[in-house]
Design a protein around this motif. Structure first.
Motif, PDB file in Angstrom:
ATOM      1  N   ARG A 156       3.592   4.796  -1.863  1.00  0.00           N
ATOM      2  CA  ARG A 156       2.904   5.791  -2.706  1.00  0.00           C
ATOM      3  C   ARG A 156       2.445   5.170  -3.969  1.00  0.00           C
ATOM      4  O   ARG A 156       1.541   5.114  -4.569  1.00  0.00           O
ATOM      5  N   ASP A 157       3.727   4.443  -4.716  1.00  0.00           N
ATOM      6  CA  ASP A 157       3.454   3.835  -6.088  1.00  0.00           C
ATOM      7  C   ASP A 157       2.501   2.668  -5.793  1.00  0.00           C
ATOM      8  O   ASP A 157       1.529   2.507  -6.867  1.00  0.00           O
ATOM      9  N   LEU A 158       2.413   1.712  -4.748  1.00  0.00           N
ATOM     10  CA  LEU A 158       1.353   0.763  -4.629  1.00  0.00           C
ATOM     11  C   LEU A 158       0.220   1.295  -4.390  1.00  0.00           C
ATOM     12  O   LEU A 158      -0.839   0.750  -4.822  1.00  0.00           O
ATOM     13  N   VAL A 159      -0.046   2.513  -3.948  1.00  0.00           N
ATOM     14  CA  VAL A 159      -1.412   3.136  -3.658  1.00  0.00           C
ATOM     15  C   VAL A 159      -1.866   3.767  -5.093  1.00  0.00           C
ATOM     16  O   VAL A 159      -2.828   3.360  -5.415  1.00  0.00           O
ATOM     17  N   GLY A 160      -0.723   4.152  -5.738  1.00  0.00           N
ATOM     18  CA  GLY A 160      -1.209   4.664  -6.988  1.00  0.00           C
ATOM     19  C   GLY A 160      -1.795   3.559  -8.196  1.00  0.00           C
ATOM     20  O   GLY A 160      -2.452   3.884  -8.853  1.00  0.00           O
TER      21      GLY A 160
ATOM     22  N   LYS B  18      -3.089  -0.312   4.367  1.00  0.00           N
ATOM     23  CA  LYS B  18      -3.703  -1.506   4.317  1.00  0.00           C
ATOM     24  C   LYS B  18      -3.815  -2.155   2.886  1.00  0.00           C
ATOM     25  O   LYS B  18      -3.832  -1.285   1.939  1.00  0.00           O
ATOM     26  N   PRO B  19      -3.695  -3.438   2.955  1.00  0.00           N
ATOM     27  CA  PRO B  19      -4.114  -3.851   1.404  1.00  0.00           C
ATOM     28  C   PRO B  19      -5.405  -3.542   0.687  1.00  0.00           C
ATOM     29  O   PRO B  19      -6.316  -3.714   1.617  1.00  0.00           O
ATOM     30  N   THR B  20      -5.273  -3.451  -0.315  1.00  0.00           N
ATOM     31  CA  THR B  20      -6.922  -3.254  -1.010  1.00  0.00           C
ATOM     32  C   THR B  20      -7.366  -4.729  -1.174  1.00  0.00           C
ATOM     33  O   THR B  20      -6.632  -5.704  -1.032  1.00  0.00           O
ATOM     34  N   ALA B  21      -8.626  -4.669  -1.531  1.00  0.00           N
ATOM     35  CA  ALA B  21      -9.521  -5.928  -1.665  1.00  0.00           C
ATOM     36  C   ALA B  21      -8.780  -6.722  -2.967  1.00  0.00           C
ATOM     37  O   ALA B  21      -8.490  -7.798  -2.875  1.00  0.00           O
ATOM     38  N   ALA B  22      -8.236  -5.940  -3.862  1.00  0.00           N
ATOM     39  CA  ALA B  22      -7.757  -6.538  -4.918  1.00  0.00           C
ATOM     40  C   ALA B  22      -6.521  -7.235  -4.661  1.00  0.00           C
ATOM     41  O   ALA B  22      -5.973  -8.340  -5.155  1.00  0.00           O
ATOM     42  N   ALA B  23      -5.604  -6.557  -3.931  1.00  0.00           N
ATOM     43  CA  ALA B  23      -4.543  -7.287  -3.333  1.00  0.00           C
ATOM     44  C   ALA B  23      -4.558  -8.642  -2.747  1.00  0.00           C
ATOM     45  O   ALA B  23      -3.994  -9.593  -2.727  1.00  0.00           O
TER      46      ALA B  23
END
Length: 96
Positions: free
Chosen positions: A64-68, A80-85
């Motif tokens: 939740r925090d990493l999505v935020g 899934k990891p975002t493009a930024a990650a």
């Protein structure tokens, strides 16, 4: 870290533990990429090693925090990891 008078070490703060949990979850998700898991599957995988996580709610909170903050996304129930990650990982692994 200094011990208490009885030689015991103070417990980690909740914030420090949350940051540690987020680091473990993000690293794990990045190492799985392009394979993706649901949150329950992710929690089961991470909870296999009790030194990493004691409870599945810690995994859920970390996700939740990493999505935020834009480092993970949930797409069709899969974490899934975002493009930024992914880009950050490439930059770190470049060794520059």
């Amino acid at each position: 870290m200094h011990g208490k008078a009885n030689g015991a070490h103070p417990k980690r703060s909740n914030h420090a533990q949350d940051i540690r949990d987020q680091a473990v979850v993000l690293t794990f998700v990045l190492t799985l990429n392009p394979r993706h898991l649901t949150i329950p599957q992710l929690a089961r995988s991470l909870n296999e090693d009790r030194r990493r996580f004691q409870r599945s709610d810690a995994v859920e909170r970390a996700v939740r925090d990493l999505v935020g903050v834009g480092l993970l996304q949930i797409d069709a129930g899969l974490v899934k990891p975002t493009a930024a990650a992914v880009r950050f990982l490439v930059l770190i692994e470049s060794g520059v």
